[in-house]
Every structure is written in structure tokens, then in C-alpha cells.
Design a protein around this motif. Structure first.
Motif, short mmCIF file in Angstrom:
data_model
loop_
_atom_site.label_atom_id
_atom_site.label_comp_id
_atom_site.label_asym_id
_atom_site.label_seq_id
_atom_site.Cartn_x
_atom_site.Cartn_y
_atom_site.Cartn_z
N ASP A 87 0.81 -1.22 0.00
CA ASP A 87 0.00 0.00 0.00
C ASP A 87 0.84 1.26 0.00
OD1 ASP A 87 -2.69 -1.26 0.35
OD2 ASP A 87 -1.77 -1.97 2.20
N ASN A 356 -7.79 4.19 0.61
CA ASN A 356 -7.93 4.11 -0.84
C ASN A 356 -8.14 5.47 -1.49
OD1 ASN A 356 -7.71 1.33 -0.77
ND2 ASN A 356 -9.92 0.99 -0.75
N ASN A 384 -3.72 5.02 -2.62
CA ASN A 384 -3.66 5.06 -4.09
C ASN A 384 -4.49 6.16 -4.72
OD1 ASN A 384 -6.42 4.09 -4.49
ND2 ASN A 384 -5.68 2.08 -3.85
N PRO A 390 -0.55 3.89 -8.31
CA PRO A 390 -0.25 2.48 -8.02
C PRO A 390 0.78 2.38 -6.90
CG PRO A 390 -0.32 2.85 -10.38
CD PRO A 390 -0.38 4.21 -9.74
N THR A 391 0.63 1.38 -6.06
CA THR A 391 1.49 1.27 -4.88
C THR A 391 2.31 -0.02 -4.90
OG1 THR A 391 -0.40 0.32 -3.69
CG2 THR A 391 -0.04 2.69 -3.46
N ARG A 431 2.34 6.19 -12.13
CA ARG A 431 1.68 4.95 -12.53
C ARG A 431 2.64 3.83 -12.92
NH1 ARG A 431 -3.62 4.88 -13.31
NH2 ARG A 431 -4.79 6.82 -13.13
#
Length: 436
Positions: A87, A356, A384, A390-391, A431
């Protein structure tokens, strides 16, 4: 009874529904009963941004993961984040250019989120201007109670340094967004001050809460109960701190400070307040200074050391013992960030969890405190932002890459149409895996 409110059961709940009592109004977490109103056009899961600042840099060889991309492994200092390995993102190789003529520690803090290039000295030699958090707050606040929250865990009573050592948020050159340090004051600012005859905020709004609960389904009743429990927990932490503070004060007329004695508890209650403010959509932007730069006053790190430690002095002390203590302080601070992620992940919103819908940034304006290095600044992000970031990636950059490139990318992710930020040389592709 609150006669000014219509029956909760008569309509779908608005995202802006409040529990009300004498002099206070408490927002609600996202509930399934709000879905019809949201489908009709109300905001769904707003973006949230937070920046957490730690002073004096880090022990670099214990901080930086060896591998890059998605194959990276947790370094010793980052071990408290193991649960959130997928995350978070780690950024290494980002720099800032120091402008001569001002204190190296002061500039590390006050210019961390500044929007002024190092070539500009708009504030008595300091390259400060409107900081990133304030720029984003103006874009996304959506009419929230507070456009932004600025908090600090600097409980030092001696004024050894100026505001430049403890301020990361700026309305403009020289205009600091002064941080609140007392959890009780933050709580009152968020919810208002209840009737002094009431010991608890929840006592004031409980009648409204019970009326709402009767109209909800089982799942929403459970969510409401969890939310009220979290508010009660914060209240109890503050009340406990006030009781301890009252015992320390010689004069019974002195208002208790509300600051917990335990260092970790102090940081965590501030994190709790940010999380609740995000959940209730009272604000969408927050900053938290864990400690100011250079403040040469020993402090106690409860559960880590048996005696107070001088963080700044340790960065200039040679030997393995000092280095080991610094690493333990770094890990202690990271563990508080891990707690923040736990709280954000545990709370729900219409798109999933608060984590999120958020982008949380942790870092320092100094790379290596021993040599006052502005290179390879430690930076972690979590969340994110609705899939925009993106993590699970370690981004490592070769050559001199300004940290302002990351700030520019964050501003654009917030929907701000801007092509440059401070001394940025471009953006970071959030990304994809990193350039090397």
C-alpha cells in the motif's frame, strides 16, 4: 429532543448529515443509507491529502531498500510498515537545493513543501511561498468546515528556535499556517464546545444518534457504533492526558494542556483526530509535524529508551551507539506512521477505505542530519488516491531529481492544472516503475 431535524427514516441520508446537540455538530462516516443521495449527484469519496514531517533526516543505510521497482524488500527502519508493504511507495534519489544565507535546519523544515524556487528569497532570505498543502486545499476543500488542518507534536515549552524550524505549511511568504499542538483544542475546533455540564461530546449528540440508529440497517448500525466508539476513544485519551496534566500543575486554576505524557500516545491521538476529520469530511488536507528541526532539548521516547534523548545532538555524535539510537528513533517515528495507515484502512467510505481515497506522505527535508545533506530525501507515500497512484513500488532516481517533481505530480493528481512547481524539472510518473 432536536425538533429542527426531520425524521432520518423519511429520506435517504445526505453525506452532510450531522448529529446535533447543544452547541455542537458531528458529521457522520459514510453509510449505505447515503448511497441514493450520492447517486443523485452528491460528492463520492473525496480525495484526502496529508503530509507527516520528521526532523533531522534519517540513518540512510538502514532506511533505503536495496532493490527497486516492485521487487523491493523492507529495510530495517521500514519494518513497522510490513503490513502495508503493498500500500506504500518509497522514493529515493530526490533532492532539494539549499539556498545559502539561512539556517540549514530551518530551511529543511520550512521549505519542505514550499512553492518558491531556491533562487527566490521572498521571506527574509528564506525561499518560502504558498506551500503545496495550501495550494491543494484551495482546490479540493469542497466547502469543508476546515480548508486544512495544521498540527504539531512539538510540546517543548522553551522557545529555542524560530517558526522556521517548526513550520511546514505556509499561506504565503512569511505567513505561517500556525499549527495546533493541544489535542483538546483540535477536538473543540472540529466539533465545537459542548455544554460544560456534559462530560462528553457524545453525551450531547447521543439522542440524535439513537434516533438515527433506529432508521438504519444492521450494517450501518454497526458502522455508526464503530464510529462513535472511535470518537469516545479520542475523548478518553484527551481526558486522561488532562487529568495527568492537572496533577502536574501547581495552580488548580490553570487549564489542563491535554497533551499526553507518553510520546507515542501524543502522536497517535493527533493521528486519530486527522482520521476522524477525514472520515467526517470536516477537512481534506492535513499536515502533522512530528517534531521540529534542531530543537536541542532532550525528549523521552517512551518504550524505546529509558532516559531522554537529544535527537539533533545524536546526528552529530560519532560511533555505533549513536547511530543505533538514531535508527531506533527513525523506526519509532515510522511505527507512528504505520498506526496512521491502520486507522485510515479501518475506516470505510463509499469507495472502500479512507486509505484508498487518500495520498499520505511521510518524510523529512533533510537527507542525512550528520552532514546537513539535502540529497536523497527520505519520502514514503501511502494510499492510491482512487487508483491514480499504483502502490508497492520503490522509485529510485539517478542524478539530481528535485523533490519538487513529486510535489508537482501530487498537485496534478489533485486536479490542479500546473506545469511546474518550485524548482521542478518535470513530473514523476506515479503509474509506472521508476526510472533509474
Amino acid at each position: 429532543m432536536n425538533k429542527n431535524r426531520s425524521s432520518f427514516a423519511s429520506r435517504a441520508l445526505s453525506r452532510r448529515t450531522f448529529l446535533r446537540g447543544a452547541g455542537v455538530a458531528m458529521g457522520l462516516p459514510w453509510l449505505s443509507a447515503m448511497q441514493p443521495a450520492m447517486a443523485a449527484g452528491e460528492p463520492v469519496a473525496p480525495q484526502r491529502f496529508a503530509w507527516i514531517y520528521v526532523p533531522n533526516g534519517v540513518v540512510q543505510d538502514a532506511w533505503t531498500p536495496e532493490k527497486i521497482g516492485r521487487q523491493w524488500e523492507l529495510s530495517p527502519t521500514l519494518r513497522p510498515l510490513a503490513k502495508f508493504r503493498n500500500d506504500i511507495n518509497v522514493y529515493s534519489g530526490l533532492d532539494r537545493e539549499f539556498r545559502g544565507g539561512t539556517g540549514v535546519h530551518a530551511q529543511a523544515g520550512c521549505c519542505w513543501l514550499t512553492s518558491s524556487p531556491p533562487t527566490e528569497a521572498l521571506d527574509g532570505g528564506f525561499p518560502t511561498n504558498t506551500s503545496l498543502d495550501q495550494i491543494i486545499a484551495r482546490k479540493i476543500n469542497g466547502g469543508t468546515l476546515l480548508p486544512s488542518m495544521e498540527l504539531s507534536c512539538n510540546d517543548h515549552t522553551n522557545q529555542r528556535e524560530t517558526k522556521y524550524f517548526e513550520t511546514i505549511s505556509w499561506h504565503g511568504p512569511g505567513y505561517a499556517a500556525n499549527a495546533q499542538k493541544n489535542p483538546r483544542d483540535v477536538f473543540d475546533r472540529l466539533f465545537g464546545k459542548p455544554d460544560p455540564r456534559m462530560a462528553s461530546l457524545l453525551d450531547v449528540v447521543m439522542e440524535d444518534a439513537r434516533r438515527l440508529e433506529r432508521s438504519l440497517g444492521p450494517s450501518d448500525r454497526s458502522k455508526l457504533g464503530e464510529f462513535l466508539d472511535s470518537v469516545r476513544s479520542v475523548e478518553q485519551k484527551i481526558q486522561k492526558a488532562e487529568q495527568h496534566a492537572a496533577k502536574r500543575h501547581q495552580s488548580p486554576m490553570t487549564r489542563p494542556t491535554g497533551i499526553p505524557e507518553d510520546r507515542g500516545e501524543y502522536i497517535r491521538v493527533m493521528v486519530d483526530l486527522i482520521t476522524i476529520a477525514f472520515q467526517q469530511d470536516l477537512t481534506r488536507v492535513a499536515t502533522l509535524v512530528i517534531d521540529p528541526e534542531r530543537w536541542d532539548t532532550p525528549r523521552m521516547y517512551h518504550g524505546v529508551f529509558d532516559s531522554p534523548q537529544n535527537h539533533h545532538a545524536l546526528t552529530h555524535t560519532k560511533g555505533d551507539e549513536a547511530k543505533e539510537k538514531l535508527q531506533r528513533i527513525d523506526e519509532f517515528h515510522v511505527s507512528q506512521f504505520a498506526y496512521f495507515l491502520e486507522r485510515m484502512q479501518a475506516m470505510s467510505d463509499s469507495s472502500g477505505t479512507l486509505l484508498n481515497s487518500s495520498l499520505l506522505t511521510y518524510g523529512s527535508g533533510m537527507g542525512n542530519g550528520q552532514i546537513h545533506d539535502y540529497n536523497d530525501l527520505p519520502v514514503i507515500t501511502a494510499g492510491n488516491l482512487h487508483g491514480k497512484v499504483p502502490t508497492g513500488i520503490h522509485h529510485r532516481f539517478a542524478g539530481k531529481k528535485p523533490v519538487a517533481n513529486l510535489w508537482l505530480s501530487q498537485a496534478q493528481a489533485a486536479g490542479i492544472e500546473v506545469d511546474n512547481f518550485a524548482d521542478s524539472s518535470g513530473t514523476i510518473d506515479l503509474r509506472n516503475s521508476p526510472a533509474t
